[in-house]
Write a protein that holds these residues in place. Structure first.
Motif, short mmCIF file in Angstrom:
data_model
loop_
_atom_site.label_atom_id
_atom_site.label_comp_id
_atom_site.label_asym_id
_atom_site.label_seq_id
_atom_site.Cartn_x
_atom_site.Cartn_y
_atom_site.Cartn_z
N PHE A 66 16.17 3.69 9.51
CA PHE A 66 15.95 3.49 10.94
C PHE A 66 15.79 2.04 11.36
O PHE A 66 15.62 1.75 12.54
CB PHE A 66 14.70 4.27 11.39
CG PHE A 66 14.63 5.68 10.87
CD1 PHE A 66 15.62 6.60 11.21
CD2 PHE A 66 13.61 6.09 10.03
CE1 PHE A 66 15.57 7.90 10.73
CE2 PHE A 66 13.56 7.38 9.55
CZ PHE A 66 14.54 8.30 9.89
N GLY A 67 15.80 1.11 10.38
CA GLY A 67 15.58 -0.29 10.70
C GLY A 67 14.16 -0.56 11.13
O GLY A 67 13.85 -1.57 11.77
N ASP A 68 13.26 0.36 10.80
CA ASP A 68 11.85 0.26 11.18
C ASP A 68 11.02 0.84 10.05
O ASP A 68 11.07 2.04 9.78
CB ASP A 68 11.61 1.04 12.48
CG ASP A 68 10.16 0.98 12.96
OD1 ASP A 68 9.32 0.40 12.25
OD2 ASP A 68 9.88 1.52 14.05
N GLY A 69 10.27 -0.03 9.36
CA GLY A 69 9.48 0.41 8.21
C GLY A 69 8.11 0.96 8.55
O GLY A 69 7.32 1.26 7.66
N ALA A 77 -5.69 -0.60 2.80
CA ALA A 77 -6.33 0.08 3.94
C ALA A 77 -5.81 1.51 4.06
O ALA A 77 -6.57 2.45 4.36
CB ALA A 77 -6.04 -0.69 5.22
N ALA A 78 -4.51 1.68 3.80
CA ALA A 78 -3.92 3.02 3.88
C ALA A 78 -4.50 3.94 2.82
O ALA A 78 -4.75 5.13 3.07
CB ALA A 78 -2.40 2.92 3.70
N LYS A 79 -4.76 3.38 1.64
CA LYS A 79 -5.31 4.18 0.54
C LYS A 79 -6.72 4.65 0.88
O LYS A 79 -7.10 5.79 0.58
CB LYS A 79 -5.31 3.33 -0.74
CG LYS A 79 -5.35 4.14 -2.01
CD LYS A 79 -5.08 3.25 -3.21
CE LYS A 79 -5.04 4.07 -4.49
NZ LYS A 79 -4.75 3.22 -5.66
N ILE A 80 -7.49 3.79 1.52
CA ILE A 80 -8.86 4.16 1.94
C ILE A 80 -8.80 5.28 2.98
O ILE A 80 -9.55 6.25 2.92
CB ILE A 80 -9.60 2.92 2.50
CG1 ILE A 80 -9.84 1.90 1.38
CG2 ILE A 80 -10.91 3.34 3.16
CD1 ILE A 80 -10.34 0.56 1.86
N LYS A 81 -7.88 5.14 3.92
CA LYS A 81 -7.72 6.16 4.98
C LYS A 81 -7.29 7.49 4.38
O LYS A 81 -7.78 8.55 4.79
CB LYS A 81 -6.69 5.68 6.00
CG LYS A 81 -6.57 6.59 7.22
CD LYS A 81 -7.85 6.61 8.04
CE LYS A 81 -7.75 7.50 9.26
NZ LYS A 81 -9.00 7.57 10.02
N ALA A 82 -6.39 7.44 3.40
CA ALA A 82 -5.93 8.68 2.75
C ALA A 82 -7.08 9.40 2.07
O ALA A 82 -7.17 10.63 2.12
CB ALA A 82 -4.83 8.35 1.75
N ALA A 83 -7.97 8.63 1.45
CA ALA A 83 -9.13 9.23 0.78
C ALA A 83 -10.06 9.89 1.80
O ALA A 83 -10.65 10.95 1.53
CB ALA A 83 -9.88 8.17 -0.02
N GLU A 92 -3.86 6.73 13.75
CA GLU A 92 -3.42 6.74 15.14
C GLU A 92 -2.34 5.71 15.42
O GLU A 92 -1.76 5.69 16.50
CB GLU A 92 -4.63 6.51 16.07
CG GLU A 92 -5.64 7.64 16.01
CD GLU A 92 -6.85 7.38 16.89
OE1 GLU A 92 -6.84 6.36 17.61
OE2 GLU A 92 -7.79 8.18 16.85
N GLU A 93 -2.11 4.83 14.45
CA GLU A 93 -1.07 3.83 14.63
C GLU A 93 -0.40 3.53 13.30
O GLU A 93 -0.87 3.98 12.25
CB GLU A 93 -1.67 2.54 15.22
CG GLU A 93 -2.86 2.03 14.44
CD GLU A 93 -3.60 0.92 15.18
OE1 GLU A 93 -4.13 0.03 14.48
OE2 GLU A 93 -3.65 0.96 16.42
N ALA A 94 0.71 2.80 13.37
CA ALA A 94 1.45 2.47 12.15
C ALA A 94 0.57 1.67 11.21
O ALA A 94 -0.28 0.88 11.63
CB ALA A 94 2.70 1.68 12.51
N ILE A 95 0.79 1.88 9.93
CA ILE A 95 -0.04 1.20 8.93
C ILE A 95 0.87 0.63 7.85
O ILE A 95 1.82 1.28 7.42
CB ILE A 95 -1.08 2.20 8.36
CG1 ILE A 95 -2.13 1.48 7.53
CG2 ILE A 95 -0.43 3.33 7.58
CD1 ILE A 95 -3.37 2.32 7.28
N SER A 96 0.62 -0.62 7.45
CA SER A 96 1.46 -1.25 6.43
C SER A 96 0.64 -1.81 5.27
O SER A 96 1.17 -2.05 4.20
CB SER A 96 2.29 -2.38 7.05
OG SER A 96 1.44 -3.30 7.71
#
Length: 499
Positions: free
Chosen positions: A194-197, A145-151, A137-141
């Motif tokens: 975009f200057g935004d990662g 944590a992103a890998k857990i969410k992807a699973a 629901e929000e940006a993730i860096s």
């Protein structure tokens, strides 16, 4: 309520002409702006007044928002219609127009801003119980944590840049083994472009359809949906063929999608014409994708099946008028198809083609509409989108609309440049399209450039072979005293069939 008396169209080509025609019907004077490359364009000649903005590049002409506002002040313009592309979804421009005391024929700057960010849009619509593609629901860096969410979501997943578009900062990940590398690439690309990662994660729909809903809202809070458009025939993630209604949408699904689209519009207090785009999976589950806060290229198919002039409605809404019809007043009348005529070569990976329109003859007859911005003898400029026209047909049902479109394509005579007309005819006659069983991977699955090469029937092969024999015999006759060699061939039955 303010009455618009003079309208400037901050655009070029076919959409400018289309808008100005409705304005003229409404008794509104029109002003065209143009670049030096478009000095002789039909939209410039059609307008009551026209002003050159500068050299051909968009950054030196059509994107000069401050200069366009200055033109309005000098000419006593009441309102600006941005069309699509260029400044149409630029919230800063819309705000400056309003602050200058000029009516912006479109939504509020705030609505443009919210829907211009994929994450902000998802957050805005969440409270309206609108189906969203499973994801963050929000940006993730944080990669761990992103890998857990992807699973949790389940592979394949899509990593997407929050800002921008055009496929940049986007990565499809098939398994956890490649997640880390693809995440780093997506962040790097998004930062560079975009200057935004900032990126977020979504479930990747493997065989999607692209179906969108047209909405109209007034400034009093009334919002209606004008049914759906099927936009799944695409190349390079851009639409080539659109139709209304969709061949796979039932009455129940149409109502559910329409009500969801109205919810999206309410989430940002939307007014004007807008389009809510959905992605639809193989089981016909639909998910909110984004909202385009402007008139769409494919709006004519909606006009054809509803009888509503969307530009007229935009202008009336901008003047502060209440919608003159309700949801119950709207109904679908027949079927409509649009093909985009691009100056592109389908046999060369749809690369843009430039040159002079040596022949340019439009199709005519019942149920055919051509929205274009060129005339025979004009050059296709290299500076802008390569679309030269939109060809639209309407019929009492889908089959009739397809048949009429094929006839119209055959009648459309264009020489001097390559166009997408042959590809569109191929697509319209393909079993996947005629059956309605297709998705956004149509080109990838079914099209190869060789399919556009003219096939020769066995009878034609026989005729060509006979012509070759006749030629050889005639040549032999010239170098021989035997004068009768070619006589039997000349009088044969196949030769007569050529006459």
């Amino acid at each position: 309520m303010p009455k618009i008396k003079k309208l400037l169209v901050a655009n070029r080509g076919e959409i400018t002409l289309r808008i100005m025609r409705t304005a003229r019907e409404m008794g509104i004077q029109t002003v065209a702006v143009y670049s030096e490359a478009d000095r002789l364009s039909p939209h410039v000649k059609f307008a009551d007044e026209a002003v050159c903005l500068g050299p051909p590049p968009s950054s030196e002409s059509y994107l000069l928002g401050d200069k366009i506002i200055e033109v309005c002040k000098n000419l006593g313009v009441d309102a600006i219609h941005p069309g699509y592309g260029f400044l149409s979804e630029n919230a800063d421009f819309a705000r400056k127009v309003t602050e200058a005391g000029i009516i912006f024929v479109g939504p509020s700057p705030e609505a443009i801003e919210v829907m211009g960010s994929k994450l902000a849009a998802k957050q805005a619509v969440a409270k309206y119980d609108i189906p969203l593609v499973p994801g963050t629901e929000e940006a993730i860096s944080d990669i761990s944590a992103a890998k857990i969410k992807a699973a949790e979501i389940g592979y394949p997943i899509l990593i997407k840049a929050s800002a921008g578009g055009g496929g940049k900062g986007m990565r499809i990940v098939e398994s956890s083994d490649e997640f880390e590398e693809q995440m780093q690439r997506a962040v790097s690309e998004a930062q560079s472009a975009f200057g935004d990662g900032a990126v977020f994660i979504e479930k990747f729909i493997t065989s999607p359809r692209h179906i969108e809903i047209q909405v109209l809202g007034d400034q009093q809070g009334n919002i209606v949906y004008l049914f759906e458009r099927e936009c799944s025939i695409q190349r390079r993630h851009q639409k080539v063929i659109e139709e209304a209604p969709s061949a796979v949408v039932s009455e129940d699904m149409r109502k559910a999608m329409g009500e969801a689209a109205v919810g999206v519009a309410k989430a940002c207090n939307y007014y004007g014409a807008g389009t809510v785009e959905f992605i639809v999976d193989e089981n016909l589950n639909f998910y909110f994708l984004e909202m385009n806060t402007r008139l769409q290229v494919e709006h004519p198919v909606t006009e054809m099946i509803t009888g509503k002039d969307l530009v007229r409605e935009q202008i009336l809404i901008a003047e502060g008028n209440k919608l003159s019809f309700s949801q119950e007043d709207l109904q679908i009348n027949g079927h409509s198809i649009e093909v985009r005529v691009y100056a592109e070569d389908p046999s060369n990976n749809f690369l843009p083609d430039i040159g002079k329109l040596i022949t340019y003859q439009r199709p005519q007859g019942p149920g055919i509409r051509v929205d274009d911005g060129f005339e025979e003898g004009m050059d296709i400029p290299i500076y802008y989108d390569p679309m030269i026209a939109k060809l639209i047909t309407h019929g009492e049902n889908r089959g009739a609309a397809i048949d009429r479109m094929i006839r119209a394509i055959d009648e459309y005579q264009i020489t001097g440049i390559q166009t997408t007309l042959d590809f569109c005819k191929f697509a319209l006659t393909h079993e996947a399209f005629t059956s309605g069983n297709f998705d956004t991977k149509f080109v990838e699955r079914y099209f190869t450039p060789e399919l556009l090469k003219p096939s020769i029937s066995s009878e034609e092969e026989e005729l060509l072979a006979a012509l070759a024999i006749e030629f050889l015999l005639s040549q032999k006759g010239k170098s021989s005293s035997t004068a009768s060699t070619s006589t039997p061939v000349t009088n044969s039955s196949w030769r007569n069939r050529l006459k």
